[in-house]
Design an enzyme around this catalytic site. Sequence first.
Site, PDB file in Angstrom:
ATOM      1  N   ARG A 159      -5.517   4.164  -1.834  1.00 40.50           N
ATOM      2  CA  ARG A 159      -6.370   3.722  -0.731  1.00 40.50           C
ATOM      3  C   ARG A 159      -7.849   3.887  -1.067  1.00 40.50           C
ATOM      4  NH1 ARG A 159      -7.306   6.150   4.735  1.00 40.50           N
ATOM      5  NH2 ARG A 159      -7.629   4.432   6.188  1.00 40.50           N
ATOM      6  N   HIS A 217     -10.615   0.937  -0.510  1.00 36.49           N
ATOM      7  CA  HIS A 217     -11.794   1.095   0.333  1.00 36.49           C
ATOM      8  C   HIS A 217     -13.086   1.033  -0.476  1.00 36.49           C
ATOM      9  CE1 HIS A 217     -10.259   2.626   4.426  1.00 36.49           C
ATOM     10  NE2 HIS A 217      -9.282   1.975   3.817  1.00 36.49           N
ATOM     11  N   VAL A 259     -16.125  -2.762  -0.290  1.00 39.67           N
ATOM     12  CA  VAL A 259     -17.522  -2.569   0.118  1.00 39.67           C
ATOM     13  C   VAL A 259     -18.417  -2.851  -1.085  1.00 39.67           C
ATOM     14  CG1 VAL A 259     -19.205  -1.000   1.148  1.00 39.67           C
ATOM     15  CG2 VAL A 259     -16.782  -0.830   1.779  1.00 39.67           C
ATOM     16  N   GLY A 286     -17.896  -4.404  -3.806  1.00 37.76           N
ATOM     17  CA  GLY A 286     -17.277  -4.378  -5.127  1.00 37.76           C
ATOM     18  C   GLY A 286     -16.794  -3.009  -5.550  1.00 37.76           C
ATOM     19  N   ASN A 323     -13.481   5.285   7.156  1.00 39.86           N
ATOM     20  CA  ASN A 323     -13.305   6.350   6.171  1.00 39.86           C
ATOM     21  C   ASN A 323     -13.295   7.754   6.766  1.00 39.86           C
ATOM     22  OD1 ASN A 323     -13.313   4.431   4.082  1.00 39.86           O
ATOM     23  ND2 ASN A 323     -15.548   4.509   3.910  1.00 39.86           N
ATOM     24  N   HIS A 347       1.422  -0.284   1.788  1.00 43.73           N
ATOM     25  CA  HIS A 347       1.820   0.572   2.912  1.00 43.73           C
ATOM     26  C   HIS A 347       3.273   1.008   2.814  1.00 43.73           C
ATOM     27  CE1 HIS A 347      -1.669  -0.704   5.805  1.00 43.73           C
ATOM     28  NE2 HIS A 347      -2.067  -0.026   4.744  1.00 43.73           N
ATOM     29  N   ASP A 386       6.326   3.680   6.191  1.00 45.05           N
ATOM     30  CA  ASP A 386       7.668   3.108   6.183  1.00 45.05           C
ATOM     31  C   ASP A 386       8.669   4.242   6.005  1.00 45.05           C
ATOM     32  OD1 ASP A 386       8.154   3.688   3.492  1.00 45.05           O
ATOM     33  OD2 ASP A 386       8.245   1.615   2.837  1.00 45.05           O
TER      34      ASP A 386
END
Length: 426
Positions: free
Chosen positions: A63, A67, A71, A73, A95, A195, A240
């Site tokens: 993640r 993230h 933003v 690149g 964040n 996810h 999951d």
Amino acid sequence: MAALTSMFGCMFVIVAAFLAGATTAQLSPDFYDQACPQALPAIKIVVEQAIGREPRMGASLLRLHFHDCFVNGCDGSLLLDDFPGFTGEKTAAPNLNSVRGFEVVDQIKAAVDSACYGSVVSCADILAIAARDSVVTLGGQSYEVLVGRRDARTASKDDANNNIPPPTLDFPALLSNFQSHGLALEDLVVLSGAHTIGMARCTTFKNRIYNETNIDSSFASALQMICPPTGGDNNTSPLDETTTIFDTVYFNDLLEEKGLLHTDQQLFKSDGSASDGLVRYYSTNSKAFGADFGVSMIKMGNMKPLTGSDGEIRVNSSSFWYSLAKARDAQGRNCAAAIFLHAIFVLLQLRNDSKHSSREPSLEQAQVVLLDCLKGMSISITGRNSTPPSHPILLVVEIRASQCFLSVLCRGLSWFVLIYELCLVM
């Protein structure tokens, strides 16, 4: 003498890496083959150890890369800490109290710098490689990471707030967000498959389990036991059913209206759309999912990377020295003084920590602080990323080589004297 040789060796590797970057404008899988062939194995070891201690960490590292890339690149800007006059991205809404694993990135950075005898590998590349290694460690298919990125000296909290898609978006807005980053519908669906690992906080799906209708009733009831209507926002639930295994259960859950986040279930609406078809396809074809996930990760990793002579190779993943050096206040003055003052603060903190632990501050810690301060001040004064003037460096070498270095560096007000003298000759 050994310490002096080590220092010159570290400086040589850094210069070599800078020159290599200056002539390379494209990412490639073999970027570090000559500069540091031990780099990628060193990263893999730390990632595997971190996930062994906490399997959830694999999702957290994956993640971080996402993230960061969304933003401006894939440039490591997410890792920069806040400082008076400089605001990073860690406190942006997507964040704050959400992204995690920064301490593992620091561990990776220390390990790879040790393996490479200097700061050769960028923090942006560390995020990309750690994401791939996390997928593989949790049972996913490997893919070839393209490397050669350099680290940003800037960050944008506003862009983080605006560019990272929140979990409340409906499908058209979600697709539009991905397309604005050069990613297609296929990338949206397959990257959402990340996810299949990790956890989400109640605040990100509470509205779905109480107010939405396209959700399995028993699934919603079970989640309501974890997330009450009020409070419990930081309670977590798996994304999951096999949260520590990189598989296709995520897509099967969507077919049963068991997508945890609103944006998850938006990928499958039972209306015969293209996204529905992709979800059905990946739910029964794990090999295709693994292969396509790697392709989309490489595509995402190519979003506006800094290469060549742009950016820098950070000494510390969260260091703001160079970013601060580029900053200017309202009157256009540079920030050399702020860098100097923060160097004092950091050294005092090291000294304070040593008092509580009954250990002297480490020589390596002090060296990093001093040289980082010098380079930051050099950038601030000259306005360009260049080697600091020779006198301060020679002074550091001379002090480091002396027998009394530790006593000079680690005793009371000598901290202030040393830094002050170094900065004066700038």
